[in-house]
Design a protein around this motif. Structure first.
Motif, PDB file in Angstrom:
ATOM      1  N   ALA A 118      16.382  37.969  44.191  1.00  0.00           N
ATOM      2  CA  ALA A 118      15.523  36.920  44.733  1.00  0.00           C
ATOM      3  C   ALA A 118      15.383  35.739  43.774  1.00  0.00           C
ATOM      4  N   ASP A 119      15.501  35.973  42.470  1.00  0.00           N
ATOM      5  CA  ASP A 119      15.310  34.893  41.510  1.00  0.00           C
ATOM      6  C   ASP A 119      16.545  34.568  40.665  1.00  0.00           C
ATOM      7  N   VAL A 120      17.714  35.122  41.005  1.00  0.00           N
ATOM      8  CA  VAL A 120      18.936  34.861  40.240  1.00  0.00           C
ATOM      9  C   VAL A 120      20.044  34.386  41.182  1.00  0.00           C
ATOM     10  N   THR A 121      20.382  33.093  41.069  1.00  0.00           N
ATOM     11  CA  THR A 121      21.481  32.495  41.824  1.00  0.00           C
ATOM     12  C   THR A 121      22.478  31.952  40.815  1.00  0.00           C
ATOM     13  N   VAL A 122      23.747  32.328  40.973  1.00  0.00           N
ATOM     14  CA  VAL A 122      24.773  31.961  39.992  1.00  0.00           C
ATOM     15  C   VAL A 122      26.012  31.439  40.711  1.00  0.00           C
ATOM     16  N   PRO A 123      26.830  30.612  40.019  1.00  0.00           N
ATOM     17  CA  PRO A 123      28.048  30.105  40.643  1.00  0.00           C
ATOM     18  C   PRO A 123      29.155  31.162  40.712  1.00  0.00           C
ATOM     19  N   VAL A 124      29.856  31.160  41.830  1.00  0.00           N
ATOM     20  CA  VAL A 124      31.056  31.982  41.991  1.00  0.00           C
ATOM     21  C   VAL A 124      32.221  31.086  41.599  1.00  0.00           C
ATOM     22  N   VAL A 125      33.071  31.536  40.656  1.00  0.00           N
ATOM     23  CA  VAL A 125      34.156  30.679  40.175  1.00  0.00           C
ATOM     24  C   VAL A 125      35.540  31.115  40.653  1.00  0.00           C
ATOM     25  N   GLU A 126      35.676  32.366  41.066  1.00  0.00           N
ATOM     26  CA  GLU A 126      36.931  32.848  41.642  1.00  0.00           C
ATOM     27  C   GLU A 126      36.583  33.743  42.816  1.00  0.00           C
ATOM     28  N   MET A 163      35.201  38.895  43.692  1.00  0.00           N
ATOM     29  CA  MET A 163      34.886  37.580  43.150  1.00  0.00           C
ATOM     30  C   MET A 163      34.525  37.719  41.678  1.00  0.00           C
ATOM     31  N   PHE A 164      34.560  36.593  40.986  1.00  0.00           N
ATOM     32  CA  PHE A 164      34.110  36.526  39.600  1.00  0.00           C
ATOM     33  C   PHE A 164      33.005  35.491  39.552  1.00  0.00           C
ATOM     34  N   ASN A 187      35.252  32.904  29.299  1.00  0.00           N
ATOM     35  CA  ASN A 187      34.236  32.535  30.289  1.00  0.00           C
ATOM     36  C   ASN A 187      33.356  33.745  30.552  1.00  0.00           C
ATOM     37  N   ALA A 188      32.077  33.622  30.255  1.00  0.00           N
ATOM     38  CA  ALA A 188      31.164  34.747  30.428  1.00  0.00           C
ATOM     39  C   ALA A 188      30.867  34.958  31.907  1.00  0.00           C
ATOM     40  N   GLY A 189      30.897  36.216  32.318  1.00  0.00           N
ATOM     41  CA  GLY A 189      30.591  36.527  33.710  1.00  0.00           C
ATOM     42  C   GLY A 189      30.916  37.965  34.040  1.00  0.00           C
ATOM     43  N   ILE A 190      30.834  38.269  35.341  1.00  0.00           N
ATOM     44  CA  ILE A 190      31.150  39.621  35.798  1.00  0.00           C
ATOM     45  C   ILE A 190      32.070  39.558  37.016  1.00  0.00           C
ATOM     46  N   GLY A 191      32.942  40.552  37.088  1.00  0.00           N
ATOM     47  CA  GLY A 191      33.830  40.704  38.224  1.00  0.00           C
ATOM     48  C   GLY A 191      33.204  41.657  39.226  1.00  0.00           C
ATOM     49  N   LEU A 192      33.213  41.271  40.487  1.00  0.00           N
ATOM     50  CA  LEU A 192      32.607  42.065  41.546  1.00  0.00           C
ATOM     51  C   LEU A 192      33.656  42.468  42.567  1.00  0.00           C
ATOM     52  N   ARG A 193      33.666  43.729  42.941  1.00  0.00           N
ATOM     53  CA  ARG A 193      34.526  44.192  44.033  1.00  0.00           C
ATOM     54  C   ARG A 193      33.653  44.304  45.273  1.00  0.00           C
ATOM     55  N   ILE A 194      34.128  43.757  46.373  1.00  0.00           N
ATOM     56  CA  ILE A 194      33.402  43.859  47.634  1.00  0.00           C
ATOM     57  C   ILE A 194      33.648  45.245  48.202  1.00  0.00           C
TER      58      ILE A 194
END
Length: 128
Positions: A35-43, A49-50, A92-99
Protein backbone atom coordinates in the motif's frame (compact mmCIF):
# COMPACT_ATOMS: atom_id res chain seq x y z
CA UNK A 1 40.67 -37.49 -29.65
CA UNK A 2 38.31 -34.52 -29.79
CA UNK A 3 34.70 -34.81 -30.87
CA UNK A 4 33.41 -33.17 -33.98
CA UNK A 5 29.85 -31.91 -34.23
CA UNK A 6 28.96 -35.08 -36.14
CA UNK A 7 30.24 -37.22 -33.23
CA UNK A 8 28.14 -35.38 -30.63
CA UNK A 9 25.27 -37.41 -29.28
CA UNK A 10 21.85 -35.80 -29.01
CA UNK A 11 22.02 -36.46 -25.26
CA UNK A 12 25.19 -34.29 -25.09
CA UNK A 13 23.38 -31.23 -26.38
CA UNK A 14 21.75 -28.81 -23.97
CA UNK A 15 18.32 -27.40 -24.61
CA UNK A 16 18.41 -23.79 -25.68
CA UNK A 17 15.86 -21.50 -24.08
CA UNK A 18 13.84 -19.84 -26.83
CA UNK A 19 12.42 -16.44 -26.04
CA UNK A 20 9.50 -15.83 -28.33
CA UNK A 21 7.66 -13.26 -26.25
CA UNK A 22 8.18 -9.54 -25.86
CA UNK A 23 10.86 -8.72 -23.31
CA UNK A 24 13.32 -5.98 -22.53
CA UNK A 25 13.51 -2.47 -21.13
CA UNK A 26 10.22 -0.78 -20.44
CA UNK A 27 9.40 2.79 -19.50
CA UNK A 28 6.52 4.40 -17.65
CA UNK A 29 5.56 1.30 -15.67
CA UNK A 30 5.24 1.09 -11.89
CA UNK A 31 4.59 -1.73 -9.44
CA UNK A 32 2.75 -1.39 -6.15
CA UNK A 33 4.60 -3.81 -3.86
CA UNK A 34 2.41 -2.78 -0.93
CA UNK A 35 0.00 0.00 0.00
CA UNK A 36 2.89 2.41 0.64
CA UNK A 37 5.64 1.15 -1.73
CA UNK A 38 5.47 1.99 -5.45
CA UNK A 39 8.59 1.40 -7.54
CA UNK A 40 9.56 1.63 -11.23
CA UNK A 41 9.60 -1.50 -13.37
CA UNK A 42 12.66 -1.32 -15.65
CA UNK A 43 12.48 -4.63 -17.53
CA UNK A 44 9.54 -6.82 -18.35
CA UNK A 45 8.50 -9.98 -20.17
CA UNK A 46 5.51 -12.26 -20.26
CA UNK A 47 7.09 -14.32 -17.47
CA UNK A 48 8.54 -11.70 -15.15
CA UNK A 49 9.99 -8.28 -14.48
CA UNK A 50 12.87 -6.46 -12.83
CA UNK A 51 12.06 -3.56 -10.53
CA UNK A 52 14.34 -0.84 -9.22
CA UNK A 53 14.77 -0.69 -5.44
CA UNK A 54 17.26 1.30 -3.38
CA UNK A 55 17.57 -1.53 -0.84
CA UNK A 56 16.77 -4.97 -2.28
CA UNK A 57 18.04 -6.62 0.91
CA UNK A 58 14.72 -5.71 2.55
CA UNK A 59 13.07 -8.45 0.46
CA UNK A 60 13.50 -12.21 0.85
CA UNK A 61 14.27 -14.58 -2.00
CA UNK A 62 11.40 -16.99 -2.77
CA UNK A 63 8.93 -14.65 -1.05
CA UNK A 64 5.54 -14.69 -2.77
CA UNK A 65 3.10 -11.78 -2.83
CA UNK A 66 0.39 -10.13 -4.90
CA UNK A 67 1.25 -6.87 -6.64
CA UNK A 68 -0.39 -4.42 -9.03
CA UNK A 69 1.52 -3.25 -12.10
CA UNK A 70 0.41 -0.09 -13.90
CA UNK A 71 1.36 1.88 -16.99
CA UNK A 72 1.60 5.51 -15.91
CA UNK A 73 0.35 6.95 -19.22
CA UNK A 74 -2.38 4.54 -20.34
CA UNK A 75 -3.42 3.73 -16.74
CA UNK A 76 -3.74 0.05 -17.71
CA UNK A 77 -3.40 -2.12 -14.59
CA UNK A 78 -2.69 -5.79 -13.98
CA UNK A 79 -2.74 -7.68 -10.68
CA UNK A 80 -0.49 -10.72 -10.41
CA UNK A 81 1.05 -13.09 -7.90
CA UNK A 82 4.86 -13.01 -8.05
CA UNK A 83 7.87 -14.69 -6.51
CA UNK A 84 11.12 -12.87 -5.78
CA UNK A 85 13.75 -14.85 -7.68
CA UNK A 86 16.77 -12.52 -7.80
CA UNK A 87 18.30 -9.68 -5.80
CA UNK A 88 20.85 -7.37 -7.33
CA UNK A 89 22.83 -4.60 -5.64
CA UNK A 90 25.18 -3.54 -8.43
CA UNK A 91 25.22 -2.10 -11.03
CA UNK A 92 21.45 -1.49 -10.76
CA UNK A 93 19.85 -2.24 -7.40
CA UNK A 94 16.58 -4.12 -7.55
CA UNK A 95 14.81 -7.45 -7.53
CA UNK A 96 13.77 -9.89 -10.21
CA UNK A 97 10.19 -11.13 -10.04
CA UNK A 98 8.72 -14.21 -11.68
CA UNK A 99 5.01 -14.01 -12.44
CA UNK A 100 3.38 -17.07 -10.88
CA UNK A 101 -0.23 -16.41 -11.81
CA UNK A 102 -2.70 -13.85 -13.05
CA UNK A 103 -6.20 -13.90 -14.44
CA UNK A 104 -6.68 -14.09 -18.23
CA UNK A 105 -7.82 -10.45 -18.24
CA UNK A 106 -4.78 -9.37 -16.21
CA UNK A 107 -2.51 -11.37 -18.54
CA UNK A 108 -4.00 -9.53 -21.53
CA UNK A 109 -3.52 -6.17 -19.75
CA UNK A 110 0.09 -7.03 -18.78
CA UNK A 111 0.94 -7.78 -22.42
CA UNK A 112 -0.66 -4.45 -23.41
CA UNK A 113 1.43 -2.69 -20.75
CA UNK A 114 4.66 -4.25 -22.06
CA UNK A 115 3.86 -3.45 -25.69
CA UNK A 116 2.87 0.11 -24.86
CA UNK A 117 5.95 0.68 -22.67
CA UNK A 118 8.29 -0.46 -25.45
CA UNK A 119 6.81 1.58 -28.31
CA UNK A 120 9.39 3.74 -29.99
CA UNK A 121 12.39 1.96 -28.50
CA UNK A 122 15.30 1.94 -30.90
CA UNK A 123 13.98 4.84 -32.92
CA UNK A 124 16.16 7.93 -33.05
CA UNK A 125 15.02 10.86 -30.95
CA UNK A 126 13.74 13.83 -32.89
CA UNK A 127 15.93 16.93 -32.79
CA UNK A 128 13.12 19.48 -32.41
Amino acid sequence: MSKTLDDTLDSDLEDIERRDNTRGYIYGVEADLSADVTVPVVEGSHHGMFIHLDDPENYKLREKRSIVVRHTTTKTRARCKIEIVRKQTEPNAGIGLRILSMSPDADFDWLKIIASAQKGLGEPESSD
